[in-house]
Design a protein around this motif. Structure first.
Motif, PDB file in Angstrom:
ATOM      1  N   THR A 120     -15.282 -35.634  29.944  1.00  0.00           N
ATOM      2  CA  THR A 120     -14.423 -35.500  28.763  1.00  0.00           C
ATOM      3  C   THR A 120     -15.162 -34.800  27.622  1.00  0.00           C
ATOM      4  O   THR A 120     -14.610 -33.925  26.948  1.00  0.00           O
ATOM      5  CB  THR A 120     -13.923 -36.879  28.306  1.00  0.00           C
ATOM      6  OG1 THR A 120     -13.286 -37.539  29.402  1.00  0.00           O
ATOM      7  CG2 THR A 120     -12.933 -36.744  27.160  1.00  0.00           C
ATOM      8  N   ALA A 121     -16.415 -35.178  27.409  1.00  0.00           N
ATOM      9  CA  ALA A 121     -17.210 -34.555  26.347  1.00  0.00           C
ATOM     10  C   ALA A 121     -17.395 -33.059  26.610  1.00  0.00           C
ATOM     11  O   ALA A 121     -17.258 -32.231  25.700  1.00  0.00           O
ATOM     12  CB  ALA A 121     -18.563 -35.242  26.219  1.00  0.00           C
ATOM     13  N   ALA A 122     -17.691 -32.713  27.870  1.00  0.00           N
ATOM     14  CA  ALA A 122     -17.912 -31.299  28.212  1.00  0.00           C
ATOM     15  C   ALA A 122     -16.655 -30.472  27.988  1.00  0.00           C
ATOM     16  O   ALA A 122     -16.721 -29.321  27.538  1.00  0.00           O
ATOM     17  CB  ALA A 122     -18.371 -31.178  29.658  1.00  0.00           C
ATOM     18  N   THR A 150     -20.825 -30.830  37.676  1.00  0.00           N
ATOM     19  CA  THR A 150     -20.028 -29.699  37.185  1.00  0.00           C
ATOM     20  C   THR A 150     -19.873 -29.759  35.676  1.00  0.00           C
ATOM     21  O   THR A 150     -20.031 -28.749  34.978  1.00  0.00           O
ATOM     22  CB  THR A 150     -18.634 -29.721  37.851  1.00  0.00           C
ATOM     23  OG1 THR A 150     -18.792 -29.632  39.270  1.00  0.00           O
ATOM     24  CG2 THR A 150     -17.792 -28.559  37.362  1.00  0.00           C
ATOM     25  N   ALA A 151     -19.592 -30.962  35.168  1.00  0.00           N
ATOM     26  CA  ALA A 151     -19.385 -31.128  33.728  1.00  0.00           C
ATOM     27  C   ALA A 151     -20.663 -30.886  32.935  1.00  0.00           C
ATOM     28  O   ALA A 151     -20.655 -30.185  31.917  1.00  0.00           O
ATOM     29  CB  ALA A 151     -18.853 -32.529  33.448  1.00  0.00           C
ATOM     30  N   VAL A 152     -21.764 -31.457  33.391  1.00  0.00           N
ATOM     31  CA  VAL A 152     -23.003 -31.328  32.618  1.00  0.00           C
ATOM     32  C   VAL A 152     -23.546 -29.901  32.709  1.00  0.00           C
ATOM     33  O   VAL A 152     -24.165 -29.395  31.763  1.00  0.00           O
ATOM     34  CB  VAL A 152     -24.039 -32.384  33.059  1.00  0.00           C
ATOM     35  CG1 VAL A 152     -24.684 -32.033  34.394  1.00  0.00           C
ATOM     36  CG2 VAL A 152     -25.104 -32.574  31.981  1.00  0.00           C
ATOM     37  N   ALA A 153     -23.293 -29.204  33.818  1.00  0.00           N
ATOM     38  CA  ALA A 153     -23.691 -27.793  33.916  1.00  0.00           C
ATOM     39  C   ALA A 153     -22.893 -26.959  32.919  1.00  0.00           C
ATOM     40  O   ALA A 153     -23.428 -26.041  32.278  1.00  0.00           O
ATOM     41  CB  ALA A 153     -23.475 -27.275  35.335  1.00  0.00           C
ATOM     42  N   LYS A 154     -21.607 -27.272  32.764  1.00  0.00           N
ATOM     43  CA  LYS A 154     -20.781 -26.580  31.762  1.00  0.00           C
ATOM     44  C   LYS A 154     -21.328 -26.817  30.358  1.00  0.00           C
ATOM     45  O   LYS A 154     -21.384 -25.896  29.533  1.00  0.00           O
ATOM     46  CB  LYS A 154     -19.335 -27.065  31.843  1.00  0.00           C
ATOM     47  CG  LYS A 154     -18.415 -26.408  30.806  1.00  0.00           C
ATOM     48  CD  LYS A 154     -17.041 -27.009  30.794  1.00  0.00           C
ATOM     49  CE  LYS A 154     -16.117 -26.285  29.810  1.00  0.00           C
ATOM     50  NZ  LYS A 154     -16.628 -26.245  28.429  1.00  0.00           N
ATOM     51  N   ASP A 158     -22.609 -24.011  27.686  1.00  0.00           N
ATOM     52  CA  ASP A 158     -22.111 -23.874  26.314  1.00  0.00           C
ATOM     53  C   ASP A 158     -23.244 -23.838  25.295  1.00  0.00           C
ATOM     54  O   ASP A 158     -23.118 -23.213  24.239  1.00  0.00           O
ATOM     55  CB  ASP A 158     -21.153 -25.023  25.984  1.00  0.00           C
ATOM     56  CG  ASP A 158     -19.850 -24.940  26.763  1.00  0.00           C
ATOM     57  OD1 ASP A 158     -19.548 -23.848  27.288  1.00  0.00           O
ATOM     58  OD2 ASP A 158     -19.140 -25.960  26.866  1.00  0.00           O
ATOM     59  N   LEU A 159     -24.338 -24.532  25.611  1.00  0.00           N
ATOM     60  CA  LEU A 159     -25.491 -24.590  24.702  1.00  0.00           C
ATOM     61  C   LEU A 159     -26.553 -23.538  25.032  1.00  0.00           C
ATOM     62  O   LEU A 159     -27.547 -23.421  24.315  1.00  0.00           O
ATOM     63  CB  LEU A 159     -26.143 -25.979  24.762  1.00  0.00           C
ATOM     64  CG  LEU A 159     -25.315 -27.157  24.238  1.00  0.00           C
ATOM     65  CD1 LEU A 159     -25.983 -28.474  24.607  1.00  0.00           C
ATOM     66  CD2 LEU A 159     -25.155 -27.064  22.728  1.00  0.00           C
ATOM     67  N   LEU A 190     -23.531 -21.123  34.243  1.00  0.00           N
ATOM     68  CA  LEU A 190     -24.695 -21.435  33.401  1.00  0.00           C
ATOM     69  C   LEU A 190     -25.720 -20.309  33.438  1.00  0.00           C
ATOM     70  O   LEU A 190     -26.133 -19.788  32.391  1.00  0.00           O
ATOM     71  CB  LEU A 190     -25.325 -22.751  33.861  1.00  0.00           C
ATOM     72  CG  LEU A 190     -26.751 -23.032  33.374  1.00  0.00           C
ATOM     73  CD1 LEU A 190     -26.759 -23.280  31.866  1.00  0.00           C
ATOM     74  CD2 LEU A 190     -27.356 -24.218  34.108  1.00  0.00           C
ATOM     75  N   TYR A 191     -26.149 -19.918  34.644  1.00  0.00           N
ATOM     76  CA  TYR A 191     -27.193 -18.896  34.757  1.00  0.00           C
ATOM     77  C   TYR A 191     -26.699 -17.537  34.249  1.00  0.00           C
ATOM     78  O   TYR A 191     -27.472 -16.770  33.667  1.00  0.00           O
ATOM     79  CB  TYR A 191     -27.669 -18.793  36.205  1.00  0.00           C
ATOM     80  CG  TYR A 191     -28.568 -19.944  36.616  1.00  0.00           C
ATOM     81  CD1 TYR A 191     -29.838 -20.089  36.068  1.00  0.00           C
ATOM     82  CD2 TYR A 191     -28.138 -20.888  37.544  1.00  0.00           C
ATOM     83  CE1 TYR A 191     -30.663 -21.145  36.440  1.00  0.00           C
ATOM     84  CE2 TYR A 191     -28.958 -21.945  37.927  1.00  0.00           C
ATOM     85  CZ  TYR A 191     -30.220 -22.072  37.369  1.00  0.00           C
ATOM     86  OH  TYR A 191     -31.037 -23.123  37.735  1.00  0.00           O
ATOM     87  N   SER A 192     -25.416 -17.234  34.458  1.00  0.00           N
ATOM     88  CA  SER A 192     -24.872 -15.968  33.957  1.00  0.00           C
ATOM     89  C   SER A 192     -24.906 -15.919  32.444  1.00  0.00           C
ATOM     90  O   SER A 192     -25.318 -14.922  31.852  1.00  0.00           O
ATOM     91  CB  SER A 192     -23.427 -15.788  34.448  1.00  0.00           C
ATOM     92  OG  SER A 192     -23.381 -15.649  35.840  1.00  0.00           O
ATOM     93  N   LYS A 193     -24.469 -17.008  31.803  1.00  0.00           N
ATOM     94  CA  LYS A 193     -24.450 -17.045  30.337  1.00  0.00           C
ATOM     95  C   LYS A 193     -25.852 -16.986  29.760  1.00  0.00           C
ATOM     96  O   LYS A 193     -26.043 -16.499  28.637  1.00  0.00           O
ATOM     97  CB  LYS A 193     -23.749 -18.316  29.854  1.00  0.00           C
ATOM     98  CG  LYS A 193     -22.238 -18.259  29.954  1.00  0.00           C
ATOM     99  CD  LYS A 193     -21.583 -19.423  29.226  1.00  0.00           C
ATOM    100  CE  LYS A 193     -20.073 -19.292  29.220  1.00  0.00           C
ATOM    101  NZ  LYS A 193     -19.436 -20.411  28.476  1.00  0.00           N
ATOM    102  N   CYS A 194     -26.827 -17.482  30.498  1.00  0.00           N
ATOM    103  CA  CYS A 194     -28.211 -17.496  30.006  1.00  0.00           C
ATOM    104  C   CYS A 194     -28.985 -16.243  30.415  1.00  0.00           C
ATOM    105  O   CYS A 194     -30.194 -16.161  30.182  1.00  0.00           O
ATOM    106  CB  CYS A 194     -28.929 -18.744  30.499  1.00  0.00           C
ATOM    107  SG  CYS A 194     -28.279 -20.280  29.801  1.00  0.00           S
ATOM    108  N   GLY A 195     -28.301 -15.288  31.043  1.00  0.00           N
ATOM    109  CA  GLY A 195     -28.961 -14.033  31.392  1.00  0.00           C
ATOM    110  C   GLY A 195     -29.831 -14.078  32.627  1.00  0.00           C
ATOM    111  O   GLY A 195     -30.522 -13.102  32.925  1.00  0.00           O
TER     112      GLY A 195
END
Length: 621
Positions: A120-122, A150-154, A158-159, A190-195
């Motif tokens: 829910t938080a994610a 899945t949620a914590v990876a999202k 985001d961060l 996650l890895y895509s967003k972080c380059g």
């Protein structure tokens, strides 16, 4: 009518205060329960009063605390299903600390409780809270599910928390979720967003049954990290396996087309969107406007802009920037004024687009007005990009004294390389060699390992006739092993991109291209073209300079385009990674005349539309 209100103490969830009120009961919205959840002692047709109070409360912190109080008063405070529902709604209401207190106060919390809170938080924009709930689950040694990972990876995506995300990746493998497609997809995002595109690609390749989310993550990952060609390859791979795209697929692909100048593919995506009657969201509409503007079809960009029912600040800014890149400064200003009257408030990026448009069209007064209203009307504090655009505007207009005065009077702190680069370009354009040398030396002092500054200084010295200084600069570059950035030009024909560098001879049709170019140069020379040999290295002899100019990458690309489309009236479109040189600019003007073709070149800064021997930039570039 008296109404009893229960309030639970924030610091101690077991303490309840009871108040009565005669105020009339307001309207309360009912919410559905969490799927699969049903408190003991009731069925879905006859929910208990306590559970009904939770449904009535919904994701509103104040109402939830009252419902919590009622649960305590009626003896359900130890009911784990009640606490799970209450805490989950609290997170959805943005009250993560209260949810944390509820969960950790229960004597026997289970995995479902903390997994629900993590998810829910994610999904409610609380990534820090999601990671905190995951860590509680970890420290309590409770079982994990794929949905938790899945949620914590999202949340980590985001961060952009790559270190935490890597640890979670390792944890998922340790617990046997390393091949779960949902977990792999979340980690891919996650890895895509972080380059970390190498890792992202390995995960992508490991997913057997890829969802559209996985395809989108890989396409946007490449595009957002400047690898537009790779993004386009993934989209074509998606087409090859007949995976079904969604609107976000098209948004990412159109953004890649805009970056790479892949107009043919962009048009294909446009046709597909229209033929499938897709809902044109504000994001998809903005992507279409941006793609056409950056691929040189500004009229089509405007038609899409006018057709959109919803426009956000990105849509307006993309259209303004498109006009600016094409040298249509007056149109950019008109649209900016329309935005101020009818559209959303402009943001920092909008003002960069407006000031850049003014700089490329010589609209100094309009640029001054735009800069002044940033802070006065919209409360936006100018950033380095805005100061740099103003300096560029003054410099291009030949107002070098005003540019220097602006730096002195308005810029906070010491100017950075971007500002001095703008001044240096203006010095070269307007042949102010003394100031140019001073500025170039400042730049070299700021970034001694940047080869472009040494090249600019060398050219300034050469243009002013100080050849002994040219030799000193060149020797310094050789000693420090500094090499000028290699220029290249791209042309897309039939959906295939062809790349050319100066003197390129790896193309399978090299012989024909060079022969066609020789004939073309002979024809434009007969029409009055004379090479501008100042555009190349000044230590070369005159004859060598002409040879170096003849095979610049943009000339080869234009020659190839003309050779492969004899008899066509379609414009030739070329993309260059550097600023077009003076000689190529002159030569392509003549080519457009003798071939009776429109030639569009997008260089590092702007578009040049060559037609009938003239350029849209009006020599103001």
């Amino acid at each position: 009518m008296l109404r009893r209100v229960y309030l639970v103490a924030e610091a101690n969830p077991s303490t309840v205060c009871v108040f009565t009120s005669s105020r009339p009961k307001g309207n309360i919205q009912f919410l559905n329960s969490v799927p699969g959840f049903q408190p003991s002692g009731m069925d879905s047709h006859h929910p208990s009063p306590e559970y009904s109070s939770l449904l009535l409360a919904g994701p509103r912190a104040g109402a939830l605390k009252q419902a919590h109080a009622r649960i305590i008063v009626t003896g359900h405070s130890r009911s784990l299903p009640f606490i799970t529902k209450l805490a989950t709604l609290a997170v959805a209401a943005g009250a993560a600390p209260y949810a944390h207190l509820l969960a950790t106060s229960h004597p026997a919390p289970d995995s479902f409780l903390f997994s629900s809170l993590t998810r829910t938080a994610a999904h409610h924009g609380l990534p820090v809270a999601a990671i905190a709930f995951y860590r509680i689950l970890l420290s309590a040694a409770l079982p994990f599910s794929s949905f938790t990972f899945t949620a914590v990876a999202k949340a980590c995506a985001d961060l952009s928390a790559i270190r935490t995300g890597t640890a979670i990746h390792a944890h998922s493998i340790l617990l046997g979720f390393g091949s779960d497609r949902f977990v792999l997809t979340a980690l891919l995002v996650l890895y895509s967003k972080c380059g970390q595109l190498g890792v992202a690609r390995k995960l992508f390749d490991a997913i057997r049954d890829r969802s559209v989310v996985a395809w989108n993550a890989m396409i946007s990952g490449y595009e957002q990290n400047g690898l537009a060609e790779r993004a386009i390859e993934v989209y074509k791979e998606m087409q090859a396996v007949k995976a079904v795209p969604d609107s976000m697929t098209f948004v990412a692909t159109l953004s890649a087309c805009a970056q790479a100048g892949a107009l043919d593919l962009g048009r294909e995506v446009d046709r597909r969107i229209v033929s499938e009657r897709m809902d044109i969201s504000v994001f998809l509409g903005s992507a279409l406007v941006n793609m056409y503007a950056r691929c040189g079809v500004v009229d089509k960009a405007r038609r899409w802009f006018d057709a959109l029912q919803e426009r956000n600040v990105v849509t307006w800014t993309s259209m303004i920037a498109g006009y600016g890149m094409h040298g249509h400064g007056h149109e950019a200003i008109k649209l900016f004024h329309l935005m101020r009257r009818e559209g959303p408030p402009p943001n920092h990026v909008t003002f960069v687009a407006v000031l850049s448009a003014c700089a490329h069209a010589g609209l100094v007064m309009e640029g001054r007005d735009a800069f002044a209203c940033m802070k006065r009307i919209y409360g936006l504090v100018p950033r380095i990009e805005h100061y740099c655009s103003m300096v560029d505007m003054f410099g291009r207009a030949g107002l070098l004294d005003e540019a220097m005065q602006f730096i002195s009077d308005y810029m906070p702190g010491e100017p950075g390389p971007e500002v001095w680069t703008a001044v240096l370009g203006a010095c070269k354009m307007h042949k102010n060699f003394n100031l140019g040398v001073e500025v170039a030396e400042r730049l070299i002092a700021l970034e001694p390992e940047n080869p472009s500054y040494h090249v600019l200084l060398s050219n300034i010295y050469a243009l002013s006739g100080k050849m002994h200084h040219v030799e000193k600069v060149r020797n310094t570059m050789i000693k420090r092993r500094l090499k000028k950035q290699i220029g290249f030009s791209l042309i897309e024909l039939g959906g295939t991109s062809h790349l050319f560098r100066m003197g390129e001879k790896s193309h399978p049709q090299t012989t024909e291209i060079y022969q066609y170019l020789e004939e073309l140069i002979h024809r434009i020379s007969a029409a009055g073209y004379m090479p501008e040999t100042e555009s190349v290295l000044h230590e070369l002899e005159e004859e060598e300079r002409e040879g170096a100019l003849r095979y610049h990458s943009e000339k080869l690309a234009v020659a190839y385009g003309l050779m492969m489309s004899v008899g066509s009236t379609t414009p030739i479109r070329v993309i260059k990674n550097l600023r077009i040189c003076g000689d190529c600019h002159l030569a392509i003007k003549f080519m457009s005349s003798v071939e009776n073709r429109e030639i569009v070149v997008r260089d590092k800064h702007r578009f040049h539309h060559f037609k009938d021997g003239k350029c849209s930039c009006l020599e103001y570039w």
